[in-house]
Design a protein around this motif. Structure first.
Motif, PDB file in Angstrom:
ATOM      1  N   SER A  77       0.837  -1.190   0.000  1.00 43.31           N
ATOM      2  CA  SER A  77       0.000   0.000   0.000  1.00 43.31           C
ATOM      3  C   SER A  77       0.875   1.243   0.000  1.00 43.31           C
ATOM      4  O   SER A  77       1.908   1.284   0.672  1.00 43.31           O
ATOM      5  CB  SER A  77      -0.908   0.018   1.225  1.00 43.31           C
ATOM      6  OG  SER A  77      -1.772  -1.095   1.202  1.00 43.31           O
ATOM      7  N   TYR A  90       1.011   5.370   0.726  1.00 39.94           N
ATOM      8  CA  TYR A  90       0.373   6.448   1.472  1.00 39.94           C
ATOM      9  C   TYR A  90       1.125   7.754   1.227  1.00 39.94           C
ATOM     10  O   TYR A  90       2.337   7.750   1.017  1.00 39.94           O
ATOM     11  CB  TYR A  90       0.392   6.148   2.974  1.00 39.94           C
ATOM     12  CG  TYR A  90      -0.455   4.974   3.369  1.00 39.94           C
ATOM     13  CD1 TYR A  90      -1.749   5.156   3.819  1.00 39.94           C
ATOM     14  CD2 TYR A  90       0.034   3.679   3.290  1.00 39.94           C
ATOM     15  CE1 TYR A  90      -2.542   4.073   4.181  1.00 39.94           C
ATOM     16  CE2 TYR A  90      -0.733   2.597   3.654  1.00 39.94           C
ATOM     17  CZ  TYR A  90      -2.025   2.795   4.098  1.00 39.94           C
ATOM     18  OH  TYR A  90      -2.794   1.724   4.446  1.00 39.94           O
ATOM     19  N   HIS A 102      -4.405   7.130   2.102  1.00 40.60           N
ATOM     20  CA  HIS A 102      -4.138   5.868   1.413  1.00 40.60           C
ATOM     21  C   HIS A 102      -4.395   6.114  -0.069  1.00 40.60           C
ATOM     22  O   HIS A 102      -5.514   6.409  -0.468  1.00 40.60           O
ATOM     23  CB  HIS A 102      -5.068   4.792   1.971  1.00 40.60           C
ATOM     24  CG  HIS A 102      -4.873   3.449   1.369  1.00 40.60           C
ATOM     25  ND1 HIS A 102      -5.773   2.440   1.549  1.00 40.60           N
ATOM     26  CD2 HIS A 102      -3.899   2.933   0.582  1.00 40.60           C
ATOM     27  CE1 HIS A 102      -5.358   1.362   0.919  1.00 40.60           C
ATOM     28  NE2 HIS A 102      -4.222   1.640   0.317  1.00 40.60           N
TER      29      HIS A 102
END
Length: 107
Positions: A39, A41, A48
């Motif tokens: 992920s 960020y 996100h």
């Protein structure tokens, strides 16, 4: 929450990643349900931005959750895609590449 609304194709994900200023992003890696979850960020806002999920069987899913701020972007690099559909087109393409490489060697 249904994440399928954020799911995109690989090419769209790659294009999205290409516009991110890497110095302004944090990448977090986790393992969930036998999958590798990557992920990204924003360092500034903590939002996100996107996720890539790689399953143990090798399948991948891509998600774009939020758009980055303007100052977190860079101009995307132009990507040229060539679609070759027949064996003859593939052979002609590689013949042309080989010819160009040979000409560069001779210079």
């Amino acid at each position: 929450m249904d994440n399928s609304i954020y799911e995109v194709e690989r090419d769209d994900y790659v294009g999205f990643i290409g516009q991110l200023n890497k110095q302004m992003m944090d990448v977090k890696q986790a393992y969930k349900d036998d999958s590798n979850v990557l992920s990204i960020y924003s360092k500034n806002t903590g939002k996100h931005l996107c996720t890539r999920i790689i399953s143990q069987d090798g399948t991948e899913k891509y998600y774009v959750i939020n758009m980055p701020e303007d100052n977190e972007r860079v101009a995307p690099k132009r990507i040229r895609q060539i679609k070759l559909e027949t064996q003859e087109e593939v052979q002609a393409f590689f013949d042309a590449l080989n010819k160009i490489q040979k000409e560069k060697k001779d210079d």
